[in-house]
Motif scaffolding. Sequence first.
Motif, PDB file in Angstrom:
ATOM      1  N   ARG A   1      -2.821   1.517  10.859  1.00 51.54           N
ATOM      2  CA  ARG A   1      -3.694   2.260   9.939  1.00 51.54           C
ATOM      3  C   ARG A   1      -3.360   1.963   8.483  1.00 51.54           C
ATOM      4  N   LEU A   2      -2.079   2.028   8.191  1.00 46.58           N
ATOM      5  CA  LEU A   2      -1.653   1.788   6.806  1.00 46.58           C
ATOM      6  C   LEU A   2      -2.018   0.380   6.375  1.00 46.58           C
ATOM      7  N   TRP A   3      -1.781  -0.549   7.266  1.00 47.88           N
ATOM      8  CA  TRP A   3      -2.061  -1.953   6.953  1.00 47.88           C
ATOM      9  C   TRP A   3      -3.550  -2.149   6.681  1.00 47.88           C
ATOM     10  N   LEU A   4      -4.377  -1.540   7.532  1.00 48.45           N
ATOM     11  CA  LEU A   4      -5.828  -1.692   7.361  1.00 48.45           C
ATOM     12  C   LEU A   4      -6.283  -1.087   6.040  1.00 48.45           C
ATOM     13  N   LYS A   5      -5.703   0.058   5.726  1.00 55.86           N
ATOM     14  CA  LYS A   5      -6.059   0.732   4.486  1.00 55.86           C
ATOM     15  C   LYS A   5      -5.800  -0.191   3.289  1.00 55.86           C
ATOM     16  N   ARG A   6      -4.717  -0.927   3.373  1.00 57.60           N
ATOM     17  CA  ARG A   6      -4.326  -1.819   2.304  1.00 57.60           C
ATOM     18  C   ARG A   6      -5.166  -3.093   2.286  1.00 57.60           C
ATOM     19  N   GLU A   7      -5.464  -3.617   3.465  1.00 57.11           N
ATOM     20  CA  GLU A   7      -5.960  -4.985   3.545  1.00 57.11           C
ATOM     21  C   GLU A   7      -7.479  -5.141   3.604  1.00 57.11           C
ATOM     22  N   ILE A   8      -8.207  -4.081   3.968  1.00 59.03           N
ATOM     23  CA  ILE A   8      -9.665  -4.246   4.005  1.00 59.03           C
ATOM     24  C   ILE A   8     -10.194  -4.103   2.580  1.00 59.03           C
TER      25      ILE A   8
END
Lengths: 377, 396
Positions: B17-24
Amino acid sequence: MNLGLSEEQEMLKTSARDFLQKEFPKKLVRQLDESETGYSPELWRKMAELGWMGLVFPEKYGGSGGSFLDLIVLLEEMGYNILPGPFFSTVVLGGLTILSAGNEEQRNEFLPRIASGDRILTLALTEPSARYDAAAINTRATTSNGNYVINGTKLFVPDANVADYILCVTRTKEEQNPEDGITVFLVDAKSPGIECTLLKTLARDKQCEIVFDNVGVPQNNILGKPDQGWTIIKDTLQKATVAKCAEMVGSAQAALEMAVQYAKERVQFNRPIGSFQAIQHYCANMVTDVDGARFITYKAAWKVSEGLPAALDVAIAKAWTGEACSRVTLLAHQIFGAIGFTMDHDLHLYYRRAKAGEIMFGDSDTQRAIVARELGL
Amino acid sequence: MDFSFSEEEEQFRQEVRLWLKREIPARWFELDPGMWEETEESWAISREFQRKLGQKGWLAPAYPKEYGGLELSHTKRLILAEELAYNRAPVSVEVEITVNWVAPTIMLFGTEKQKKDYITRVARGEIIFCLGYSEPDAGSDLAALQTRAVEVGDEYVINGQKIWCSYGHLADYCWLAARTDPDAPKHKGISMFIVDMKTPGITIRPLINILNHHSFNEVFFDDVRIPKENLVGQKNNGWYQLVIALDFERSSIGVAARQQRIIEELVQYAKETKRNGEPISNDPLVRNELAGIAVENEVLRMMCYRIAWMYSKNLHPSYESSMTMVFASEVTRRLANVGMRILGHYGQLDRDSKWAPLQGRIMRMYLSSLSIGVGGGSNEIQRNIIAMRGLGLPRG
């Protein structure tokens, strides 16, 4: 994550299937459906000897310490073989309620007797309004010389005609919140003032009307705390609702298998009707409904078994399973055609039960209302 | 029985979740392309994201480590797929087909060289395959395909026409089913090839889909010459390879998670929107509809979990995948309908209108949902599979 049964549960499932198929041929099921009592005391004893009645009770109460999920496995098999009788009422509605809400004395008094097959119980909850919410409880219990007197009418009470004890849900106080002021009593079914009338129903299950006319109950027979009985009933309703789903899944599985078998054997236009896509697609829809109902039921049952908040999952399971299993038996009828429309054929036994199960503990509209609330609507 | 995730798995979910928040990229959510709505810009974002996922190892988490995978557990893959879908990550059909259909088939049937060549590049997020399956006269009856591949010297020469080739105009390679033995029974004369889409002789003609987007194509092969080594698996064994690929893990879990998000948005909308001075969430019909679709989506989710669990136990699902696909498509269409009813007049408005609720997502879903239940094996074909393979009913 593990969605399968344990080794013990597989064994329980197999032994239950074998026992029920051997001891409860459909001929006997029909006889019991048509009888006044709806069960065979001799086979009731045999089921107790197998440890089924005490399956979920701790050993100190004469049980075998199984989990709620074990009971679900057993109920699915009971549904598969459309077992008639007061097992559900006694163990799920009565036994589990006493196990979770009773004091030590009450547990010692009731649970070993249930486990040994010596006591049949039921829960008198619904009234002529036929609702499962606290506001619908109008049966009164008033104090008199330290004891209580119950007055009112309960309707759609399962197996009350053969019950030794009735868990009666009463209103003891008028409060702003209808969930306050509810008290649950353990009532001896032979108490003077109780009049029990068997209702003639679709599924020929033994639902009753019970009129309580100044029925005296000692204060010691209060289950849990006075005026705080609704939390007990909420808990029981959750367990009973998902337990009913398990039964329905079993019955739907059986109806599916009957229909598929028939589709393979019945020849028209020189070929088995199961080779026609119309019939194949019915069968595909049926197995989709059965499988979906099974796993959504397992999910809810697992939550209940783990003691997790399960209101949403149970409502989802019942909303789906009730309608899905009715659809399955309906399509089975379509596949069997005219022969299924006879009393001699077994399929109507499943069709009747599916609808009764759909209604019991709140139909799908009722469940969706709960789902809506739980979704925050 | 245990429906819970372990602590480690829950941590993994948080990490994703955190990664997606950052990367999208924020731009992605402005574009908000639904299914079959890719544009040049959204395609570019998707490819960039695909490479990022690849670097992270999350693009093809199931692959063996030697080909760039993580050999992630089935449960973690399920979690990853749920989070990607729920968070509307730029991962669409093209990735699904490349990563979960084509590459695993190469893994099973390809030569060592093909595996090194293609699978590692798939895992790194560098290439996209389109499918060369359907033809004008070979839809549900796919084995009737006519496109020919003839062995000439060191090459195969391909002639014929494919249709419904999604993003064929953008893909790097075509995963092509062609007839190599016209005299054999129809299932026994098909082979599978990898065709570079830049090969001379390939002509692409767009088919504009119902959403007014260019995602499908007709692809014409005119004496297209490809090296012999681009044959995958045995010659004339293609049908078998193709059917195996149709059985590859397709748990539909993404569908359930994506729809969960939509349902939550509709619930929110119902609470915030007043009709006749009252929130429409008070309307018993609205409540019943929304609850009903939430029930169905949860049943779908459990069907998906069941499939993931079966894989984890090495129980090979077959009819269970078909069942889940059929059910998923029907829930999607019903959800689109429920959404349209709840939005009422406003449901007709597309994203460009300032009046459009939920960026016009529901009306576009109402259109795009027609494709599932048709593509990848129609619901009728899937039901035949359930009946014959799952229930043992006789062939018609």
